[in-house]
Write a protein that holds these residues in place. Structure first.
Motif, PDB file in Angstrom:
ATOM      1  N   PRO A 118       0.829  -1.222   0.000  1.00 58.59           N
ATOM      2  CA  PRO A 118       0.000   0.000   0.000  1.00 58.59           C
ATOM      3  C   PRO A 118       0.858   1.264   0.000  1.00 58.59           C
ATOM      4  CG  PRO A 118      -0.831  -1.581   1.609  1.00 58.59           C
ATOM      5  CD  PRO A 118       0.496  -2.085   1.160  1.00 58.59           C
ATOM      6  N   MET A 119       1.903   1.285   0.808  1.00 56.99           N
ATOM      7  CA  MET A 119       2.745   2.480   0.876  1.00 56.99           C
ATOM      8  C   MET A 119       3.519   2.667  -0.423  1.00 56.99           C
ATOM      9  SD  MET A 119       3.096   4.925   2.936  1.00 56.99           S
ATOM     10  CE  MET A 119       2.444   4.215   4.434  1.00 56.99           C
ATOM     11  N   ALA A 120       3.949   1.553  -1.024  1.00 53.17           N
ATOM     12  CA  ALA A 120       4.660   1.643  -2.304  1.00 53.17           C
ATOM     13  C   ALA A 120       3.772   2.283  -3.362  1.00 53.17           C
ATOM     14  CB  ALA A 120       5.102   0.249  -2.749  1.00 53.17           C
ATOM     15  N   ARG A 121       2.546   1.813  -3.458  1.00 56.30           N
ATOM     16  CA  ARG A 121       1.628   2.363  -4.465  1.00 56.30           C
ATOM     17  C   ARG A 121       1.320   3.827  -4.169  1.00 56.30           C
ATOM     18  NH1 ARG A 121      -0.617  -3.205  -4.173  1.00 56.30           N
ATOM     19  NH2 ARG A 121      -0.329  -4.139  -6.234  1.00 56.30           N
ATOM     20  N   HIS A 122       1.202   4.167  -2.880  1.00 55.38           N
ATOM     21  CA  HIS A 122       0.910   5.553  -2.499  1.00 55.38           C
ATOM     22  C   HIS A 122       2.006   6.494  -2.990  1.00 55.38           C
ATOM     23  CE1 HIS A 122      -0.796   8.813  -0.086  1.00 55.38           C
ATOM     24  NE2 HIS A 122       0.441   9.107   0.286  1.00 55.38           N
ATOM     25  N   PHE A 123       3.251   6.014  -2.984  1.00 55.83           N
ATOM     26  CA  PHE A 123       4.362   6.858  -3.432  1.00 55.83           C
ATOM     27  C   PHE A 123       4.795   6.546  -4.866  1.00 55.83           C
ATOM     28  CE2 PHE A 123       4.523   7.662   1.088  1.00 55.83           C
ATOM     29  CZ  PHE A 123       4.802   9.023   1.119  1.00 55.83           C
ATOM     30  N   GLY A 124       3.867   5.978  -5.645  1.00 49.25           N
ATOM     31  CA  GLY A 124       4.048   5.917  -7.084  1.00 49.25           C
ATOM     32  C   GLY A 124       4.709   4.683  -7.658  1.00 49.25           C
ATOM     33  N   LEU A 125       4.916   3.648  -6.862  1.00 48.03           N
ATOM     34  CA  LEU A 125       5.536   2.431  -7.382  1.00 48.03           C
ATOM     35  C   LEU A 125       4.477   1.472  -7.902  1.00 48.03           C
ATOM     36  CD1 LEU A 125       8.208   1.789  -4.600  1.00 48.03           C
ATOM     37  CD2 LEU A 125       8.579   2.761  -6.876  1.00 48.03           C
ATOM     38  N   LYS A 126       4.725   0.886  -9.065  1.00 49.77           N
ATOM     39  CA  LYS A 126       3.804  -0.095  -9.639  1.00 49.77           C
ATOM     40  C   LYS A 126       4.130  -1.489  -9.102  1.00 49.77           C
ATOM     41  CE  LYS A 126       2.879   2.260 -14.045  1.00 49.77           C
ATOM     42  NZ  LYS A 126       2.918   2.121 -15.523  1.00 49.77           N
ATOM     43  N   ILE A 127       3.098  -2.291  -8.925  1.00 47.53           N
ATOM     44  CA  ILE A 127       3.271  -3.682  -8.507  1.00 47.53           C
ATOM     45  C   ILE A 127       2.262  -4.524  -9.285  1.00 47.53           C
ATOM     46  CG2 ILE A 127       3.233  -5.319  -6.588  1.00 47.53           C
ATOM     47  CD1 ILE A 127       3.712  -2.990  -4.682  1.00 47.53           C
ATOM     48  N   ASN A 128       2.767  -5.480 -10.062  1.00 47.96           N
ATOM     49  CA  ASN A 128       1.882  -6.368 -10.794  1.00 47.96           C
ATOM     50  C   ASN A 128       2.584  -7.695 -11.041  1.00 47.96           C
ATOM     51  OD1 ASN A 128       3.536  -5.978 -13.227  1.00 47.96           O
ATOM     52  ND2 ASN A 128       2.548  -3.970 -13.355  1.00 47.96           N
ATOM     53  N   TRP A 129       1.962  -8.538 -11.870  1.00 51.65           N
ATOM     54  CA  TRP A 129       2.507  -9.873 -12.114  1.00 51.65           C
ATOM     55  C   TRP A 129       3.913  -9.805 -12.698  1.00 51.65           C
ATOM     56  CZ3 TRP A 129       3.940 -12.997 -16.331  1.00 51.65           C
ATOM     57  CH2 TRP A 129       3.975 -14.387 -16.076  1.00 51.65           C
ATOM     58  N   TRP A 130       4.157  -8.837 -13.572  1.00 52.07           N
ATOM     59  CA  TRP A 130       5.429  -8.730 -14.261  1.00 52.07           C
ATOM     60  C   TRP A 130       6.504  -8.014 -13.450  1.00 52.07           C
ATOM     61  CZ3 TRP A 130       6.325 -11.022 -18.940  1.00 52.07           C
ATOM     62  CH2 TRP A 130       5.209 -11.410 -19.700  1.00 52.07           C
ATOM     63  N   TYR A 131       6.079  -7.095 -12.607  1.00 51.28           N
ATOM     64  CA  TYR A 131       7.027  -6.115 -12.064  1.00 51.28           C
ATOM     65  C   TYR A 131       6.647  -5.730 -10.638  1.00 51.28           C
ATOM     66  CZ  TYR A 131       8.988  -1.331 -11.543  1.00 51.28           C
ATOM     67  OH  TYR A 131       9.608  -0.193 -11.095  1.00 51.28           O
ATOM     68  N   ASP A 132       7.675  -5.566  -9.791  1.00 51.30           N
ATOM     69  CA  ASP A 132       7.460  -5.086  -8.425  1.00 51.30           C
ATOM     70  C   ASP A 132       8.415  -3.923  -8.187  1.00 51.30           C
ATOM     71  OD1 ASP A 132       7.247  -4.635  -5.701  1.00 51.30           O
ATOM     72  OD2 ASP A 132       7.016  -6.760  -5.211  1.00 51.30           O
ATOM     73  N   GLY A 133       7.856  -2.711  -8.204  1.00 49.94           N
ATOM     74  CA  GLY A 133       8.666  -1.505  -8.067  1.00 49.94           C
ATOM     75  C   GLY A 133       9.400  -1.410  -6.750  1.00 49.94           C
TER      76      GLY A 133
END
Length: 510
Positions: free
Chosen positions: A141-156
């Protein structure tokens, strides 16, 4: 007074207002020629060339380190374990310059560059019991809040340049929210600004001091700031303490290249003329065989390979960035099964083939991007290969077996589909030993379905936890939890109970 006035031009106005000074003396003094002040030749400032990033970093560590018991305890620990920092300094090589440079450009305290040591020991695949991941240990949640993408292909969270930007954004936010106090902000990075602000309000209401050291905080947070300050002190005075840090050239080691669209990592490694293992060490944010279809479209490359790669990529036809297969749909197929078989996602298949919904027709064809090389050719890091040798990729788990009357090593080995010699070796026995009923044997199992980068997580059971909830949180199965921890189906979990989990961090995107 004469000594004081000698060589000075005194103001007449000042003199006329002073009744205690003889006018003749003043006239005599003012009539004397002005004597120039002696001058000393100015030496040009010495320019110190900084060749090591650690040197550059330690010169900017300025947060005061108080004499506190916890600070001293952590300082003693670092000094008693010099290999820890030696190993970390090796691991930090590709990215420390990037982090130090980003902090300097923002004018932030250089102590923040040490947070990845406290948070993850500079391991971009680090994974915590609280499901925090990456060098900077972001929760999703905090990663997404500060603009990082998280999905099947990629984890920011594991993308070091992107996560560094997000972490420094977060630190600046916390600094503002906590009244521009860096000790508060660093503590808030660990436990959230709300908890810090509430602790300050409680002390204010009780008439107590509100400095960090006077606040009542969770024990983890109370230890967090002292640990960072102790680390800063040890690194600042590394020579004095006899701590050896692997030198890191004070120049960029990596360069971030905008690639524009998805590419097979094996193809990218070939274009850059580097080993795919080296490429994925620098790009731990990618979970699978290619970069993310919808971005970010960036690759981290060795600085001396970036220009060569960019030129080769520009000359590559777009359709050759990925390998494609024309797949004929069979009876019983579903988009999910087809995606799993080809190591891609349903969304990608839908998008490429203009499919809406889940309906597909047997006999029709689909265009599917596939990996250029076999799955085994996509190791996620060289370090993971070392770990695999040390702990069999953490995909092994043990269980206990109680010997029954009539059992033999051969019979038990056959039951668990292992060799008699393996069973004997695991339990310090000879292959000819007779087993006594009631004796407990250790059986090691191999979970061949587990791939990717696996980290061991110790999880403390909380009130309200269930096996299903824990399994869901860490993307494992209930049966795996039972096997790894020898849990009886009839017994309930107890708060405080410690569980061991083997989590594939490349599939734990929650």
């Amino acid at each position: 007074m004469l000594a004081f006035l000698s060589g000075c031009q005194v103001s007449p106005q000042f003199i006329s207002d002073s009744d205690n000074i003889d006018p003749d003396i003043v006239a005599e003094v003012n009539s004397q020629p002005e004597t120039p002040e002696p001058t000393t030749p100015q030496q040009a400032p010495q320019v110190v060339e900084i060749t090591d990033v650690w040197q550059r970093l330690r010169l900017q560590l300025n947060i005061p380190v108080p004499e506190q018991a916890l600070v001293e305890r952590y300082r003693e620990w670092y000094l008693a374990n010099p290999k820890h920092l030696a190993q970390i300094s090796e691991r930090a090589g590709p990215f420390l310059y990037l982090i130090v440079d980003a902090i300097e450009k923002r004018g932030l305290p250089m102590e923040l560059a040490l947070l990845p040591i406290v948070e993850s020991a500079f391991d971009p695949f680090a994974y915590s019991p609280g499901a925090a991941s990456g060098l900077w240990q972001f929760t999703s949640p905090m990663a997404r809040h500060f603009g990082l993408k998280i999905n099947w292909w990629y984890d920011g969270r594991r993308d070091v340049p992107a996560a560094t930007t997000a972490a420094l954004d977060m630190m600046q936010y916390l600094y503002q929210k906590t009244g521009e106090n860096w000790l508060y902000a660093i503590a808030a990075y660990n436990s959230g600004e709300g908890r810090i602000l509430n602790a300050i309000k409680r002390n204010e209401a009780a008439g107590k001091p509100t400095d960090f050291w006077s606040l009542s905080l969770p024990s983890e947070t109370e230890r967090y700031v002292p640990q960072l300050l102790a680390l800063a002190d040890v690194i600042k005075h590394a020579d004095q303490y006899g701590i050896q840090l692997a030198a890191i050239d004070n120049k960029p080691a990596v360069h971030v290249v905008d690639i524009g669209s998805q590419i097979d990592l094996a193809k990218a490694a070939s274009l850059a003329e580097i080993d795919i293992t080296d490429l994925q060490q620098l790009n731990p944010g990618y979970n699978h065989w290619a970069t993310a279809p919808k971005g970010p479209h960036k690759l981290v490359l060795p600085v001396d390979k970036a220009e060569e790669f960019s030129a080769a990529l520009a000359a590559l036809p777009a359709e050759e960035r990925l390998n494609w297969v024309r797949y004929q749909i069979r009876r019983g197929d579903s988009l999910g099964l087809i995606a799993k078989k080809h190591r891609t996602t349903v969304d990608i298949i839908r998008s490429i083939n203009n499919i809406k919904g889940n309906n597909i027709v047997a006999g029709k064809h689909l265009l599917i991007p596939i990996a250029q090389q076999d799955a085994t050719d996509y190791p996620l890091s060289a370090e993971q290969r070392v770990l695999a040798q040390q702990n069999r990729n953490s995909s092994r788990y043990s269980s206990k077996y109680q010997v029954k009357s009539g059992d033999s090593l051969w019979k038990i080995a056959r039951q668990f589909k292992i060799s008699t010699s393996e069973l004997a070796n695991w339990n310090g026995l000879s292959a000819k030993d007779t087993l006594k009923p009631g004796k407990t044997l250790v059986i090691w199992h191999q979970d061949d379905n587990r791939k990717g980068v696996v980290r061991t997580v110790k999880y403390k059971v909380r009130n309200g936890d269930s096996l299903a909830a824990i399994a869901s949180k860490f993307k494992v199965s209930v049966s795996q939890l039972r096997k790894w921890n020898q849990l009886n189906e009839k017994k309930y979990l107890q708060p405080g109970q410690m569980l061991t989990l083997y989590v594939d961090v490349t599939s734990s995107n929650s």
